[in-house]
Design an enzyme around this catalytic site. Structure first.
Site, PDB file in Angstrom:
ATOM      1  N   ASP A  75     -15.720   4.796 -72.536  1.00 28.77           N
ATOM      2  CA  ASP A  75     -15.566   5.825 -73.558  1.00 28.77           C
ATOM      3  C   ASP A  75     -16.066   5.206 -74.870  1.00 28.77           C
ATOM      4  O   ASP A  75     -16.141   3.985 -74.992  1.00 28.77           O
ATOM      5  CB  ASP A  75     -14.087   6.208 -73.666  1.00 28.77           C
ATOM      6  CG  ASP A  75     -13.816   7.157 -74.815  1.00 28.77           C
ATOM      7  OD1 ASP A  75     -14.539   8.157 -74.939  1.00 28.77           O
ATOM      8  OD2 ASP A  75     -12.894   6.883 -75.595  1.00 28.77           O
ATOM      9  N   ASP A 274      -9.452   5.112 -74.001  1.00 29.25           N
ATOM     10  CA  ASP A 274      -8.319   4.851 -74.894  1.00 29.25           C
ATOM     11  C   ASP A 274      -7.532   6.097 -75.257  1.00 29.25           C
ATOM     12  O   ASP A 274      -6.565   6.013 -76.011  1.00 29.25           O
ATOM     13  CB  ASP A 274      -8.828   4.205 -76.188  1.00 29.25           C
ATOM     14  CG  ASP A 274      -9.379   5.239 -77.156  1.00 29.25           C
ATOM     15  OD1 ASP A 274     -10.175   6.079 -76.707  1.00 29.25           O
ATOM     16  OD2 ASP A 274      -9.000   5.214 -78.337  1.00 29.25           O
ATOM     17  N   ASP A 278      -9.043  10.960 -71.654  1.00 26.06           N
ATOM     18  CA  ASP A 278      -9.711  10.131 -70.648  1.00 26.06           C
ATOM     19  C   ASP A 278      -8.889  10.016 -69.363  1.00 26.06           C
ATOM     20  O   ASP A 278      -9.367   9.451 -68.373  1.00 26.06           O
ATOM     21  CB  ASP A 278      -9.952   8.709 -71.198  1.00 26.06           C
ATOM     22  CG  ASP A 278     -10.868   8.704 -72.412  1.00 26.06           C
ATOM     23  OD1 ASP A 278     -11.862   9.456 -72.389  1.00 26.06           O
ATOM     24  OD2 ASP A 278     -10.591   7.962 -73.364  1.00 26.06           O
TER      25      ASP A 278
END
Length: 296
Positions: A75, A274, A278
């Site tokens: 990410d 994080d 996600d």
């Protein structure tokens, strides 16, 4: 004794697999404790060394799978970047002052929990601009937010949101391509169907990110950047970090699908993220690695 037994049966003309099974049988009978303790001891030492370095393994399976991983999906915001973006440019539309643009932006973003919203609120606070109450606040996944500020219907988000409202980038009078090429994220603001302006926000890359990515590539892993940012911004970050591949403009709910696509192509995938958005991708990956707020 096991080796001698194996050799003896080989000399007697028996096939190798039979002789080897005899040797293994002798070994298991004579050393059951050593063999039985070897795997759990290795896992215990591995998880212990991980804990010393701030890494907590949820299960022994994830530890065992890690050495098979050949693709690392990262990410962007808060993972390869600091996750603390700052406002770099205020670009009001014709007839709008920077103060008005910033006040409306702070008002609509006040109810948002996104890191980019926090950057706008910090800038407004630094300039002494107070946010006004917002009614009918709504988050539009993958696009932005909308609500009513002082009786005006306000939109705040990416270009996709503006295009759905009938506005294109040219209407804002800002060179958003140049902003994106510089690694900045342009945020568009409109009120009652008319452009208010663009606020550019930049999230600084962590000083350790490039070295970490180079280390992963040295281990033979392919590195993929997966982000909801526009393609130009994502490409600028990719070039800065030397990442192999970037998948940009991904809606939060589609991250999991992109991870599944990589798996279907035969890849063993680890996902690093994080944020709560996600979570599906972390769960879909062969190994999910949650950092920062993503550990929740």
């Amino acid at each position: 004794i096991a080796v001698v037994a194996t050799v003896v049966w080989l000399l007697l003309g028996y096939p190798f697999d039979f002789a080897l099974s005899i040797g293994i049988a002798v070994l298991v009978i004579s050393c059951p404790c050593a063999l039985g303790l070897a795997t759990p001891t290795a896992i215990m030492v591995g998880t212990g060394k991980g804990a010393e370095n701030g890494i907590l393994f949820k299960s022994a399976e994830s530890l065992e799978l890690l050495h098979t991983i050949d693709t690392i999906v990262l990410d962007k915001t808060g993972t390869v970047t600091e996750g603390k973006p700052e406002v770099t440019d205020l670009l009001p539309a014709a007839g709008v002052t920077p103060a008005v643009l910033l006040q409306v932006a702070a008002s609509i973003e006040h109810a948002s929990e996104h890191p980019l919203a926090a950057a706008i609120l910090r800038r407004a606070g630094a300039e002494g601009i107070a946010a006004q109450p917002t009614a009918n606040f709504e988050t539009v996944p993958g696009q932005g937010v909308r609500g009513t500020v002082e009786g005006r219907s306000v939109l705040a988000g990416n270009l996709r949101m503006m295009q759905q409202a009938g506005l294109d980038a040219k209407a804002f009078g800002a060179d958003t391509d140049a902003l994106a090429n510089g690694g900045k994220t342009p945020l568009f603001f409109a009120a009652d169907g008319k452009p208010l302006g663009v606020i550019a926000v930049a999230d600084v890359v962590k000083p350790t990110s490039r070295a970490a990515i180079e280390a992963l590539r040295t281990l033979g892993a392919d590195v993929v950047l997966l982000t909801g940012d526009n393609r130009r911004t994502a490409e600028a970050i990719r070039a800065q970090l030397g990442i192999d591949q970037v998948i940009a403009e991904v809606l939060p709910q589609d991250k999991e699908r992109h991870v599944a696509t990589l798996q279907q192509s035969g890849k063993k995938v680890a996902m690093v993220g994080d944020g709560i958005n996600d979570a599906p991708a972390l769960a879909r990956a062969d190994v999910g690695i949650a950092i920062g707020a993503g550990t929740d």
